[in-house]
Motif scaffolding. Sequence first.
Motif, mmCIF file in Angstrom:
data_model
loop_
_atom_site.group_PDB
_atom_site.id
_atom_site.type_symbol
_atom_site.label_atom_id
_atom_site.label_comp_id
_atom_site.label_asym_id
_atom_site.label_seq_id
_atom_site.Cartn_x
_atom_site.Cartn_y
_atom_site.Cartn_z
ATOM 1 N N GLN A 117 -141.137 -66.837 -48.512
ATOM 2 C CA GLN A 117 -140.065 -66.725 -47.515
ATOM 3 C C GLN A 117 -138.891 -67.645 -47.858
ATOM 4 O O GLN A 117 -137.728 -67.254 -47.765
ATOM 5 C CB GLN A 117 -140.626 -67.065 -46.133
ATOM 6 C CG GLN A 117 -139.706 -66.695 -44.985
ATOM 7 C CD GLN A 117 -140.405 -66.797 -43.650
ATOM 8 O OE1 GLN A 117 -141.302 -67.615 -43.462
ATOM 9 N NE2 GLN A 117 -140.012 -65.957 -42.719
ATOM 10 N N ALA A 118 -139.207 -68.879 -48.268
ATOM 11 C CA ALA A 118 -138.155 -69.835 -48.618
ATOM 12 C C ALA A 118 -137.381 -69.368 -49.850
ATOM 13 O O ALA A 118 -136.157 -69.492 -49.914
ATOM 14 C CB ALA A 118 -138.763 -71.216 -48.869
ATOM 15 N N LEU A 154 -132.574 -67.199 -52.586
ATOM 16 C CA LEU A 154 -132.112 -66.423 -53.736
ATOM 17 C C LEU A 154 -131.739 -65.012 -53.300
ATOM 18 O O LEU A 154 -132.612 -64.181 -53.024
ATOM 19 C CB LEU A 154 -133.220 -66.357 -54.799
ATOM 20 C CG LEU A 154 -133.695 -67.706 -55.364
ATOM 21 C CD1 LEU A 154 -134.987 -67.528 -56.141
ATOM 22 C CD2 LEU A 154 -132.620 -68.317 -56.243
ATOM 23 N N PRO A 155 -130.447 -64.673 -53.221
ATOM 24 C CA PRO A 155 -130.050 -63.312 -52.861
ATOM 25 C C PRO A 155 -130.472 -62.310 -53.941
ATOM 26 O O PRO A 155 -130.753 -62.676 -55.084
ATOM 27 C CB PRO A 155 -128.527 -63.401 -52.759
ATOM 28 C CG PRO A 155 -128.143 -64.602 -53.559
ATOM 29 C CD PRO A 155 -129.285 -65.549 -53.476
ATOM 30 N N LEU A 202 -131.489 -62.626 -58.082
ATOM 31 C CA LEU A 202 -132.802 -62.283 -58.633
ATOM 32 C C LEU A 202 -132.670 -61.244 -59.747
ATOM 33 O O LEU A 202 -133.371 -61.323 -60.765
ATOM 34 C CB LEU A 202 -133.716 -61.758 -57.519
ATOM 35 C CG LEU A 202 -134.215 -62.798 -56.514
ATOM 36 C CD1 LEU A 202 -134.907 -62.117 -55.338
ATOM 37 C CD2 LEU A 202 -135.168 -63.797 -57.183
ATOM 38 N N GLU A 203 -131.773 -60.282 -59.570
ATOM 39 C CA GLU A 203 -131.548 -59.286 -60.618
ATOM 40 C C GLU A 203 -130.983 -59.937 -61.883
ATOM 41 O O GLU A 203 -131.354 -59.562 -63.006
ATOM 42 C CB GLU A 203 -130.606 -58.195 -60.099
ATOM 43 C CG GLU A 203 -131.254 -57.311 -59.045
ATOM 44 C CD GLU A 203 -130.265 -56.359 -58.393
ATOM 45 O OE1 GLU A 203 -129.039 -56.584 -58.546
ATOM 46 O OE2 GLU A 203 -130.710 -55.393 -57.735
ATOM 47 N N ALA A 204 -130.111 -60.935 -61.685
ATOM 48 C CA ALA A 204 -129.576 -61.673 -62.837
ATOM 49 C C ALA A 204 -130.675 -62.449 -63.546
ATOM 50 O O ALA A 204 -130.680 -62.556 -64.781
ATOM 51 C CB ALA A 204 -128.465 -62.608 -62.373
ATOM 52 N N LEU A 205 -131.631 -62.988 -62.769
ATOM 53 C CA LEU A 205 -132.748 -63.720 -63.375
ATOM 54 C C LEU A 205 -133.636 -62.787 -64.194
ATOM 55 O O LEU A 205 -134.157 -63.179 -65.243
ATOM 56 C CB LEU A 205 -133.574 -64.415 -62.289
ATOM 57 C CG LEU A 205 -132.939 -65.622 -61.607
ATOM 58 C CD1 LEU A 205 -133.882 -66.216 -60.571
ATOM 59 C CD2 LEU A 205 -132.545 -66.689 -62.621
ATOM 60 N N ASN A 263 -133.474 -72.146 -62.144
ATOM 61 C CA ASN A 263 -132.796 -71.153 -61.305
ATOM 62 C C ASN A 263 -133.710 -70.640 -60.194
ATOM 63 O O ASN A 263 -133.276 -70.437 -59.069
ATOM 64 C CB ASN A 263 -132.284 -69.995 -62.150
ATOM 65 C CG ASN A 263 -131.222 -70.400 -63.150
ATOM 66 O OD1 ASN A 263 -131.014 -69.737 -64.156
ATOM 67 N ND2 ASN A 263 -130.537 -71.508 -62.906
ATOM 68 N N LEU A 264 -134.978 -70.391 -60.535
ATOM 69 C CA LEU A 264 -135.938 -69.927 -59.521
ATOM 70 C C LEU A 264 -136.146 -71.008 -58.454
ATOM 71 O O LEU A 264 -136.412 -70.688 -57.291
ATOM 72 C CB LEU A 264 -137.266 -69.541 -60.182
ATOM 73 C CG LEU A 264 -138.299 -68.854 -59.309
ATOM 74 C CD1 LEU A 264 -137.756 -67.553 -58.718
ATOM 75 C CD2 LEU A 264 -139.583 -68.581 -60.099
ATOM 76 N N SER A 265 -136.002 -72.267 -58.863
ATOM 77 C CA SER A 265 -136.132 -73.385 -57.918
ATOM 78 C C SER A 265 -134.865 -73.580 -57.074
ATOM 79 O O SER A 265 -134.860 -74.432 -56.182
ATOM 80 C CB SER A 265 -136.426 -74.693 -58.667
ATOM 81 O OG SER A 265 -137.589 -74.583 -59.458
#
Length: 333
Positions: free
Chosen positions: A283-284, A289-290, A294-297, A326-328
């Motif tokens: 959830q956090a 992360l919009p 996430l698609e950019a990641l 980035n995920l963090s």
Amino acid sequence: MRLNPRQLPQSLNKGLAPIYIVSGDEPLLVQECCDSIRAAARNQGFNERELLHAEHNFDWGQLIASAGSMSLFAEKKLIEVRLPNGKPGDKGSKALQEFAQIGSDDLVLLLVLPKVDRSQLNSKWMKSLEQRGALIQVWPVDANEMPRWIHQRLRAEGLDAEPEAIQILAERVEGNLLAASQEIEKLKLLSNDNLITAATMNDAVASSARYDVFGLIDRALAGDAEAAVKTLHGLRAEGVEAPVVLWALAREIRSLLEIGEKLDQGQPLNRLVRIQKRQPLVQAAIARLPRRQLEALLLRARAVDNAIKGGRELNPWTGLLELTLNLSGKRSL
């Protein structure tokens, strides 16, 4: 009745209950609770113990059959059932409720299962067992409680330690209670007196932190970039291959995209993420992360995959570090 692990010894001294349910995800504490129950049972003449592993396709009829069969050499019996997924299903639920109706002073049931959620606590089988016995819920020891837990453990072994020494051990084991317990056993052998100094602890305690890809993911989802990067370095130092780390990161990013889409459709999080302790992490991360990010990641993960295969002039571990940051929720340079 419900007990915490600290109340269990006093309860056992008063006498055995017919049923014990030990629930939790901390192996050492669960094991110690079970050991205490087994020891109390042996002291009260329960010399026969039957162990049942209630895994997939388990025949729950074995539980009732076991309750009805006694060894020629034992008058009292402890039946231990280990339920790894914590869910007995319809047949198991009926068998456990049936067992709860068996009134016998010669039988004790020890049911061992992972942490239970609210729906399990409110289930018919749990309520029927709890009415006749005791539920012991084992909770993890968090980072803030760890020094106090270590100090209590040292005192129980006849040792004491300087506050700095306790902090050293807490940092080295990183929440691994089994490792902490093993280090305390070692300190008992190494200590010349009962006081462990910081210098003694530094010399005696090896780093027992466990680095695994799932720990990396959870720390990144929690937004703890420092711990996530430390875990990433630990994985590399332990010889974990870059593709394994990339697989875990990419899978989690895809999962966040899918969960976010279903949440937008009105589906509840607890149905999308079955493991309760991961729900707040996911959830956090979704809140932080919009979808576009996430698609950019995911695109960046593909670039790291190309680098691993030798297709780009990029150090794969540098790419994995960027993905982890980035995920963090942190920007990379």
